[in-house]
Design an enzyme around this catalytic site. Structure first.
Site, PDB file in Angstrom:
ATOM      1  CG  ASP A  67      -0.322  -0.518   2.476  1.00  0.00           C
ATOM      2  OD1 ASP A  67       0.924  -0.456   2.592  1.00  0.00           O
ATOM      3  OD2 ASP A  67      -1.051  -0.992   3.364  1.00  0.00           O
ATOM      4  CG  ASN A 136      -8.925  -1.779  11.893  1.00  0.00           C
ATOM      5  OD1 ASN A 136      -7.998  -2.464  11.469  1.00  0.00           O
ATOM      6  ND2 ASN A 136      -9.329  -0.669  11.290  1.00  0.00           N
ATOM      7  CG  HIS A 138      -5.874  -2.633   8.840  1.00  0.00           C
ATOM      8  ND1 HIS A 138      -5.893  -1.268   9.053  1.00  0.00           N
ATOM      9  CD2 HIS A 138      -4.597  -3.008   9.098  1.00  0.00           C
ATOM     10  CE1 HIS A 138      -4.691  -0.868   9.403  1.00  0.00           C
ATOM     11  NE2 HIS A 138      -3.889  -1.891   9.446  1.00  0.00           N
ATOM     12  CD  GLU A 143      -8.680   0.713   7.741  1.00  0.00           C
ATOM     13  OE1 GLU A 143      -8.494  -0.270   8.481  1.00  0.00           O
ATOM     14  OE2 GLU A 143      -8.139   1.815   7.931  1.00  0.00           O
TER      15      GLU A 143
HETATM   16  P1  PGA Z   1       2.163  -1.858  12.554  1.00  0.00           P
HETATM   17  O1  PGA Z   1       0.984  -1.840  11.508  1.00  0.00           O
HETATM   18  O2  PGA Z   1       3.132  -2.873  12.051  1.00  0.00           O
HETATM   19  O3  PGA Z   1       2.756  -0.484  12.530  1.00  0.00           O
HETATM   20  O4  PGA Z   1       1.579  -2.249  13.860  1.00  0.00           O
HETATM   21  C1  PGA Z   1       0.462  -3.069  11.081  1.00  0.00           C
HETATM   22  C2  PGA Z   1      -0.770  -2.822  10.259  1.00  0.00           C
HETATM   23  O5  PGA Z   1      -1.461  -1.820  10.486  1.00  0.00           O
HETATM   24  O6  PGA Z   1      -1.056  -3.652   9.388  1.00  0.00           O
END
Ligand code: PGA
Length: 240
Positions: A67, A136, A138, A143
């Protein structure tokens, strides 16, 4: 879905990093699906050390990142392109021509999605995909929603994601939109390794592993993947 629990994020970095290294040792032109955020850093450190020690070369490898933020210049310090350059690409012998990113500033998101899908296909598909998980549930920036997505698309980020990632932005407000690979694009990877570390991920990990397959926890679909390994530290596994 194979679930393994470890004492520390550093140990997970060694295990996940070795999975990527082995993939490249077995197929020098492997296609790696890569992620950003705090979670993959120990894995990338391991891959850099493996390169520095002469164990592996990435010169024929191709990469596709999950992304990229919209409305942020590619060279901005918070772009995921910059993140990958700083934490991995500049430290290994990857050919810059083989690095693939979604363009968060593309004028036509649908055309951009089609371009990315075609590039993944032309590369032969993703051999191993790294994933983190959001608080959450995702995966990439898919999302929670009423349906699973397929190819890449432009997403309006949720408040939970904005709150989690805003800490990295000090000069500009965090973008509200991103271009992300869809759940379908992730599921088409031949092998998936998802890493979750820390207490803040425990609820999402519980929903992913013990809950039904439900687009309100996008990671839950990984239970339907034929080769998905989940690596957890004891904090992320605390509610299992
Ligand atoms: P993070 O993000 O590695 O910074 O915890 C993971 C994600 O949001 O997929």
């Amino acid at each position: 879905m194979k679930v393994l629990t470890f004492d520390s994020a550093a140990e997970i970095g060694r295990v996940a990093g070795e999975m990527f290294v082995q993939t490249v040792l077995q197929k020098s032109n492997a296609v790696l699906g890569l992620a950003t955020g705090a979670t993959p850093l120990p894995t990338y450190d391991y891959m850099v050390k493996a390169y520095e020690s002469g164990k592996v070369s990435f010169k024929n490898v191709s990469t596709f990142n999950l992304d990229e933020y919209c409305d942020l210049p590619k060279a901005h310090k918070n772009s995921y392109f910059t993140f990958m350059n700083e934490n991995l690409f500049s430290k290994i012998d990857l050919n810059p021509d083989n690095v693939h990113f979604l363009d968060g500033n593309a004028a036509d998101a649908e055309a951009e999605s089609a371009r990315y899908a075609a590039e993944i296909e032309a590369a032969g598909g993703i051999d191993v995909q790294f994933l983190g998980i959001g608080r959450n549930g995702h995966i990439a920036f898919n999302e929670p929603s009423d349906r699973f997505t397929n190819d890449a698309y432009k997403v309006h980020l949720t408040e939970s994601t904005i709150e989690a990632n805003s800490i990295y932005f000090d000069d500009v407000p965090m973008p509200r939109y991103a271009m992300t690979m869809g759940v379908g694009s992730v599921m088409r990877a031949r092998k998936i390794v998802l890493v979750a570390t820390g207490k803040s991920k425990a609820q999402a990990v519980l929903s992913m592993i013990k809950g039904d397959i439900d687009p309100h926890c996008p990671a839950s679909i990984l239970k339907a993947h034929p080769d998905c390994t989940v690596l957890l530290d004891t904090d992320a596994a605390a509610l299992l």
